[in-house]
Scaffold this active site. Structure first.
Site, PDB file in Angstrom:
ATOM      1  N   GLN B  48       0.833  -1.206   0.000  1.00 54.28           N
ATOM      2  CA  GLN B  48       0.000   0.000   0.000  1.00 54.28           C
ATOM      3  C   GLN B  48       0.866   1.253   0.000  1.00 54.28           C
ATOM      4  O   GLN B  48       2.070   1.204   0.192  1.00 54.28           O
ATOM      5  CB  GLN B  48      -0.893  -0.005   1.246  1.00 54.28           C
ATOM      6  N   GLN B  79      -7.848   2.806  19.835  1.00 57.54           N
ATOM      7  CA  GLN B  79      -6.889   1.840  20.395  1.00 57.54           C
ATOM      8  C   GLN B  79      -7.371   1.285  21.741  1.00 57.54           C
ATOM      9  O   GLN B  79      -7.255   0.097  22.021  1.00 57.54           O
ATOM     10  CB  GLN B  79      -5.513   2.487  20.619  1.00 57.54           C
ATOM     11  N   ASP B 103       0.973  -0.085  13.862  1.00 58.75           N
ATOM     12  CA  ASP B 103       1.374   1.182  14.482  1.00 58.75           C
ATOM     13  C   ASP B 103       1.770   1.005  15.940  1.00 58.75           C
ATOM     14  O   ASP B 103       2.409   1.876  16.522  1.00 58.75           O
ATOM     15  CB  ASP B 103       0.260   2.230  14.336  1.00 58.75           C
ATOM     16  N   GLU B 123       1.848  -8.432  11.571  1.00 53.53           N
ATOM     17  CA  GLU B 123       1.542  -7.288  10.697  1.00 53.53           C
ATOM     18  C   GLU B 123       2.151  -7.574   9.330  1.00 53.53           C
ATOM     19  O   GLU B 123       3.318  -7.962   9.237  1.00 53.53           O
ATOM     20  CB  GLU B 123       2.128  -6.004  11.297  1.00 53.53           C
ATOM     21  N   GLY B 155      -1.407 -12.308   8.128  1.00 51.56           N
ATOM     22  CA  GLY B 155      -2.154 -12.743   9.301  1.00 51.56           C
ATOM     23  C   GLY B 155      -2.944 -14.018   9.068  1.00 51.56           C
ATOM     24  O   GLY B 155      -3.100 -14.848   9.985  1.00 51.56           O
ATOM     25  N   ASP B 173      -6.917  -5.706  14.234  1.00 55.45           N
ATOM     26  CA  ASP B 173      -6.864  -4.263  14.004  1.00 55.45           C
ATOM     27  C   ASP B 173      -6.572  -4.038  12.530  1.00 55.45           C
ATOM     28  O   ASP B 173      -5.443  -3.769  12.135  1.00 55.45           O
ATOM     29  CB  ASP B 173      -5.773  -3.652  14.889  1.00 55.45           C
ATOM     30  N   SER B 174      -7.604  -4.171  11.716  1.00 56.43           N
ATOM     31  CA  SER B 174      -7.413  -4.154  10.272  1.00 56.43           C
ATOM     32  C   SER B 174      -7.857  -2.836   9.672  1.00 56.43           C
ATOM     33  O   SER B 174      -8.592  -2.067  10.282  1.00 56.43           O
ATOM     34  CB  SER B 174      -8.221  -5.277   9.639  1.00 56.43           C
ATOM     35  N   ASP B 176      -9.813  -1.159   6.101  1.00 53.55           N
ATOM     36  CA  ASP B 176     -11.130  -1.466   5.534  1.00 53.55           C
ATOM     37  C   ASP B 176     -11.101  -2.715   4.648  1.00 53.55           C
ATOM     38  O   ASP B 176     -10.047  -3.135   4.190  1.00 53.55           O
ATOM     39  CB  ASP B 176     -11.621  -0.258   4.733  1.00 53.55           C
ATOM     40  N   TYR B 242     -12.574   9.316  11.612  1.00 53.09           N
ATOM     41  CA  TYR B 242     -13.052   8.218  10.768  1.00 53.09           C
ATOM     42  C   TYR B 242     -14.361   8.648  10.082  1.00 53.09           C
ATOM     43  O   TYR B 242     -15.115   9.430  10.653  1.00 53.09           O
ATOM     44  CB  TYR B 242     -13.283   6.952  11.598  1.00 53.09           C
TER      45      TYR B 242
END
Lengths: 301, 301
Positions: B48, B79, B103, B123, B155, B173-174, B176, B242
């Site tokens: 990405q 978080q 992160d 990750e 993953g 913790d993905s 979209d 968001y």
């Protein structure tokens, strides 16, 4: 095009061609934009600039002085919460006053309560009422209730003339504390509200976002604590098209009447009632959401 | 300038010069923009586009493929909620797996739990980890905990290789469900998660906004009901940057162990604990917000 200072001078912002962008010193450094299908109305009243446009994914949108007031897609959250947080917290409300709220959405929600006998509204800007009746019939349907009396005028002056102890509930559906609604966030106004309420009566007033305006909110809470001697609480809800995606409310009660515990509402709305036929079902509010609205994040406690 | 179709091709959008605009087919017709002070990083990984910029009012911002992942100002809400919703719902969690979360913010939150002995993270994108360590030290502090083992990789593959019943909790913790995280919203992935959990273990996975994606959410809920045979619940929280200002989570438990009642957490975090010294206090999460997160508006029930 190429205008980077965020002026929203002629309706549609020039910063994204074909989109409406909401940019204000009240939320510096961030902008929220909706794609415009068609501008349906633009006018300037004695008080503010009024615009209605058809958005591509949020239905019709009402804008005052460059700030989104409601969209058809998410207006339910604001209108239902600002109304039912106070009215579901007391038994048997009979007389209700709405200050602002010229779109009629709060009236629509108040009129779901069958105990209510009289609904007064004082809106300063007739253009907001007329435009809402023309373009937002499912919101302005509130005006059709025979219990409603519409007063066009200044809410501050209206409240001063109200006989002491008149109302069970006052709902202050104002825009932001710059522009025509400025006085509605100040202590003398709250004192007029307290006087107009019966002992143990309740008020709910728009009170900004904890993500953006903790300083304004702290001032409002301090003023309310000094004026309202019953319960004083801050609640909040989600509204996607408002800055930061949330909006808050001050809900307070006066002393001398039955104690009000806003977090445990005593007057639930029955969704099977006759109001559903004319106004549609509640889309957002329920008793669980009511209580949850008072749970604040640690940074805002 | 003058580009109206919302392409975000070269980092800073061209639609508002000097601002970053988030425009995506996942939320058509709306855009959220932050004013940019300075671009700090732009790169393209194997997976990405990665960008970091200094915003004028939200601190530093991490962007993947044109979508805001976190800002320093409001990352706490996401978080803390995605981590403590599952971990505060079970007694004595010892082994935790994080999928995504490069992160480090979820690691920071997991490590507040003194019962935890082992924290694995998988990750896929090493660039996200490196960039976070460089630009977001208060988030990436989570990697510094000696209980953490970092695995760079897929993953889905990682989970398949996990021995059955290994973890007390899995946190997904993905990003979209388009792009590299697509598979993390599909049933085979959930089946791997269920297998990796001990009986009565819990999972929390990012699950989109009820204002925007009820259709996606309904699919996720249906998949989870089929796979996780304990509790299956949807919770949500506010995150201003968001889309729609909210984000949801699926929290589920597997069968065969102690029953899990997510709405009434059994394992509160004590804010006086030693974790506060290295990681700062909790800014958003508390036990009241935990329970309130499960109260949904009427349209989403």
């Amino acid at each position: 095009e190429g205008n980077t200072n965020g002026e929203v001078s002629e309706g549609i912002s020039s910063v994204i061609p074909g989109w409406f962008s909401e940019i204000s010193p009240l939320w510096p450094g961030e902008a929220h934009s909706l794609k415009v299908e068609k501008i349906l109305f633009q006018g300037t009243s004695d008080y503010q600039k009024v615009m209605v446009f058809q958005s591509s994914t949020y239905g019709k949108v009402l804008v005052l002085d460059g700030v989104i007031q409601l969209t058809e897609r998410d207006e339910c959250a604001y209108q239902e919460m600002i109304t039912h947080l106070p009215l579901c917290s007391i038994s048997n409300p009979k007389k209700v006053l709405v200050i602002g709220g010229g779109d009629g959405g709060v009236l629509r929600e108040v009129s779901r309560h069958s105990s209510v006998e009289k609904i007064d509204i004082c809106e300063i800007d007739k253009m907001v009422v007329d435009v809402s009746k023309q373009f937002f019939p499912s919101v302005a349907v509130g005006f059709a209730d025979p219990r409603v009396t519409l007063n066009i005028g200044d809410g501050v002056a209206f409240l001063k003339a109200v006989p002491e102890g008149t109302y069970d509930a006052v709902i202050v559906d104002s825009s932001d504390p710059i522009g025509p609604a400025k006085e509605l966030f100040e202590k003398p106004f709250f004192e007029s509200v307290a006087k107009a309420l019966r002992p143990g009566g309740v008020v709910c007033t728009q009170a900004e976002s904890i993500w953006l305006h903790m300083d304004i909110i702290e001032d409002i809470i301090e003023n309310c604590r000094q004026v309202f001697k019953g319960s004083v609480n801050y609640a909040w809800t989600t509204v996607p098209t408002y800055p930061s995606g949330v909006i808050g409310f001050m809900v307070c009660s006066t002393e001398g009447g039955p104690a009000v515990d806003f977090k445990h509402p005593v007057n639930p709305i029955d969704d099977d009632d006759s109001h559903v036929e004319t106004k549609g079902p509640l889309r957002f509010y329920n008793s669980e959401i009511h209580s949850a609205a008072f749970c604040l994040p640690s940074f805002a406690r």
